[in-house]
Design a protein around this motif. Structure first.
Motif, PDB file in Angstrom:
ATOM      1  N   LYS A   1       0.844  -1.200   0.000  1.00  8.08           N
ATOM      2  CA  LYS A   1       0.000   0.000   0.000  1.00  8.08           C
ATOM      3  C   LYS A   1       0.878   1.249   0.000  1.00  8.08           C
ATOM      4  O   LYS A   1       0.927   2.003  -0.967  1.00  8.08           O
ATOM      5  CB  LYS A   1      -0.937   0.008   1.201  1.00  8.08           C
ATOM      6  N   ASP A   2       1.620   1.449   1.093  1.00  2.00           N
ATOM      7  CA  ASP A   2       2.445   2.657   1.218  1.00  2.00           C
ATOM      8  C   ASP A   2       3.741   2.390   1.963  1.00  2.00           C
ATOM      9  O   ASP A   2       4.355   3.303   2.507  1.00  2.00           O
ATOM     10  CB  ASP A   2       1.648   3.765   1.917  1.00  2.00           C
ATOM     11  N   ASP A   3       4.175   1.134   1.996  1.00  2.00           N
ATOM     12  CA  ASP A   3       5.359   0.750   2.749  1.00  2.00           C
ATOM     13  C   ASP A   3       6.631   1.125   1.977  1.00  2.00           C
ATOM     14  O   ASP A   3       6.936   0.533   0.940  1.00  2.00           O
ATOM     15  CB  ASP A   3       5.325  -0.755   3.016  1.00  2.00           C
TER      16      ASP A   3
ATOM     17  N   CYS B   1       0.019  -2.710  -6.133  1.00  2.00           N
ATOM     18  CA  CYS B   1      -0.294  -1.564  -5.274  1.00  2.00           C
ATOM     19  C   CYS B   1      -1.791  -1.587  -4.964  1.00  2.00           C
ATOM     20  O   CYS B   1      -2.607  -1.577  -5.885  1.00  2.00           O
ATOM     21  CB  CYS B   1       0.080  -0.259  -5.972  1.00  2.00           C
ATOM     22  N   ASN B   2      -2.139  -1.617  -3.690  1.00  2.00           N
ATOM     23  CA  ASN B   2      -3.554  -1.660  -3.326  1.00  2.00           C
ATOM     24  C   ASN B   2      -3.867  -0.535  -2.347  1.00  2.00           C
ATOM     25  O   ASN B   2      -3.317  -0.453  -1.272  1.00  2.00           O
ATOM     26  CB  ASN B   2      -3.947  -3.023  -2.756  1.00  2.00           C
TER      27      ASN B   2
ATOM     28  N   PHE C   1       2.742   7.493  -4.770  1.00  2.00           N
ATOM     29  CA  PHE C   1       3.470   6.281  -4.380  1.00  2.00           C
ATOM     30  C   PHE C   1       3.590   5.331  -5.571  1.00  2.00           C
ATOM     31  O   PHE C   1       4.655   4.747  -5.805  1.00  2.00           O
ATOM     32  CB  PHE C   1       2.757   5.589  -3.222  1.00  2.00           C
ATOM     33  N   ILE C   2       2.515   5.180  -6.331  1.00  2.00           N
ATOM     34  CA  ILE C   2       2.534   4.303  -7.505  1.00  2.00           C
ATOM     35  C   ILE C   2       3.573   4.780  -8.517  1.00  2.00           C
ATOM     36  O   ILE C   2       4.322   3.980  -9.088  1.00  2.00           O
ATOM     37  CB  ILE C   2       1.137   4.246  -8.151  1.00  2.00           C
ATOM     38  N   THR C   3       3.641   6.104  -8.714  1.00  2.25           N
ATOM     39  CA  THR C   3       4.626   6.670  -9.644  1.00  2.25           C
ATOM     40  C   THR C   3       6.051   6.362  -9.186  1.00  2.25           C
ATOM     41  O   THR C   3       6.922   6.005  -9.997  1.00  2.25           O
ATOM     42  CB  THR C   3       4.436   8.197  -9.750  1.00  2.25           C
TER      43      THR C   3
ATOM     44  N   SER D   1      -7.529  -0.972  -0.424  1.00  8.11           N
ATOM     45  CA  SER D   1      -6.437  -1.534   0.349  1.00  8.11           C
ATOM     46  C   SER D   1      -6.867  -2.882   0.898  1.00  8.11           C
ATOM     47  O   SER D   1      -7.685  -2.967   1.816  1.00  8.11           O
ATOM     48  CB  SER D   1      -6.070  -0.586   1.505  1.00  8.11           C
ATOM     49  N   ASN D   2      -6.342  -3.957   0.315  1.00  8.03           N
ATOM     50  CA  ASN D   2      -6.736  -5.301   0.714  1.00  8.03           C
ATOM     51  C   ASN D   2      -5.638  -6.267   0.278  1.00  8.03           C
ATOM     52  O   ASN D   2      -5.478  -6.542  -0.910  1.00  8.03           O
ATOM     53  CB  ASN D   2      -8.084  -5.663   0.084  1.00  8.03           C
TER      54      ASN D   2
END
Length: 278
Positions: free
Chosen positions: A17-19, A44-45, A51-53, A73-74
């Motif tokens: 997710k954002d780690d 990426c969830n 963050f994806i970029t 987010s899952n």
């Protein structure tokens, strides 16, 4: 271009997710000369566009890497999505906060050639007093629960999912162990491959660990309620509250005090789910 089933040793899936620790994981892959041996799927969830970029930019030099996005987010949903997108017949799940040993690929590939389910070795590390205790506890659970399906270094032949089904998307934590109980019921044998090593870096955030521990308790309650552990009765209820057995006489007083806290939080999640959910 996509490789065929026979050309790839296996596919690696990492949900995130954002780690930010995933960038360390990506750097370990950059140092490995994998060529066309594997493909790497980052799912990426619930991630932000920024963050994806950053993820997409970080894998530009990994020609075998692909990035996918899910709006929600899952973790289990992300893993399931990756399983359906892979180009090989074999899957390895590695968490975003792990580091892969340079000699990981060959032993894991060899183990998957002859087995349906493989658990590689996980070395837990902590760099603060709290995270070191967490690493110590996780190591103890990991070593004593030999049939534990633990996702940070878990591998399957894709045919397993035809027999067992996919990961349970209603469980945010504990989806790997719940999958393991169903796999056991389907007579899937979990093989250990100690040469396929990864390092799992335990976190310093106490509140996050409490949240995770409650989630694990909720996951175990889900398994108990559906009879995945054994028949639902008082004996099974008490047994479930005592698992995993993490107390150890040989360890320090501080460690066992930490374990008491862990078990209380874990059972809070378990009892909360039993009482308030059907």
């Amino acid at each position: 271009h996509n490789k065929t089933f026979n050309q790839l040793n296996f596919s690696i899936i990492t949900p995130v997710k954002d780690d930010i620790k995933i960038f360390d994981l990506i750097r370990t892959f950059e140092k490995m000369n994998l060529g066309e041996m594997v493909e790497y799927l980052i799912i990426c969830n619930g991630s932000t566009n920024d963050f994806i970029t950053k993820i997409e930019k970080s894998v530009e030099n990994l020609k075998y890497a692909r990035v996918f996005t899910l709006n929600r987010s899952n973790i289990p949903a992300a893993i399931n999505y990756g399983i359906k997108k892979i180009n090989s017949s074999k899957i390895v799940i590695i968490d975003s906060d792990c580091l892969v040993a340079k000699d990981f690929i060959i032993p894991m590939s060899e183990a998957l050639n002859n087995n349906l389910a493989v658990r590689g070795r996980v070395l837990f590390r902590g760099f603060s007093p709290f995270s070191r205790l967490s690493a110590q506890l996780r190591s103890h659970v990991y070593q004593t629960e030999s049939n534990l399906f633990f996702a940070p270094n878990l591998a399957f032949n894709k045919s397993v999912f035809q027999k067992v089904g996919y990961f349970n998307e209603s469980l945010f934590y504990g989806c790997d162990s719940e999958f393991g109980f169903r796999a056991n019921q389907s007579k899937i044998i979990l093989i250990h491959e100690s040469r396929a090593k990864i390092v799992h870096v335990c976190r310093d955030n106490i509140l996050n660990e409490i949240k995770v521990s409650i989630g694990y308790g909720e996951g175990r309650a889900y398994c108990y309620q559906r009879g995945l552990l054994e028949n639902k009765n008082i004996r099974a209820f008490i047994k479930t509250m005592c698992i995993p057995c993490v107390f150890c006489k040989k360890e320090s007083f501080i460690y066992n005090l930490f374990v008491i806290f862990y078990v209380l939080v874990w059972n809070f999640g378990f009892l909360k789910t039993i009482v308030f959910r059907k």
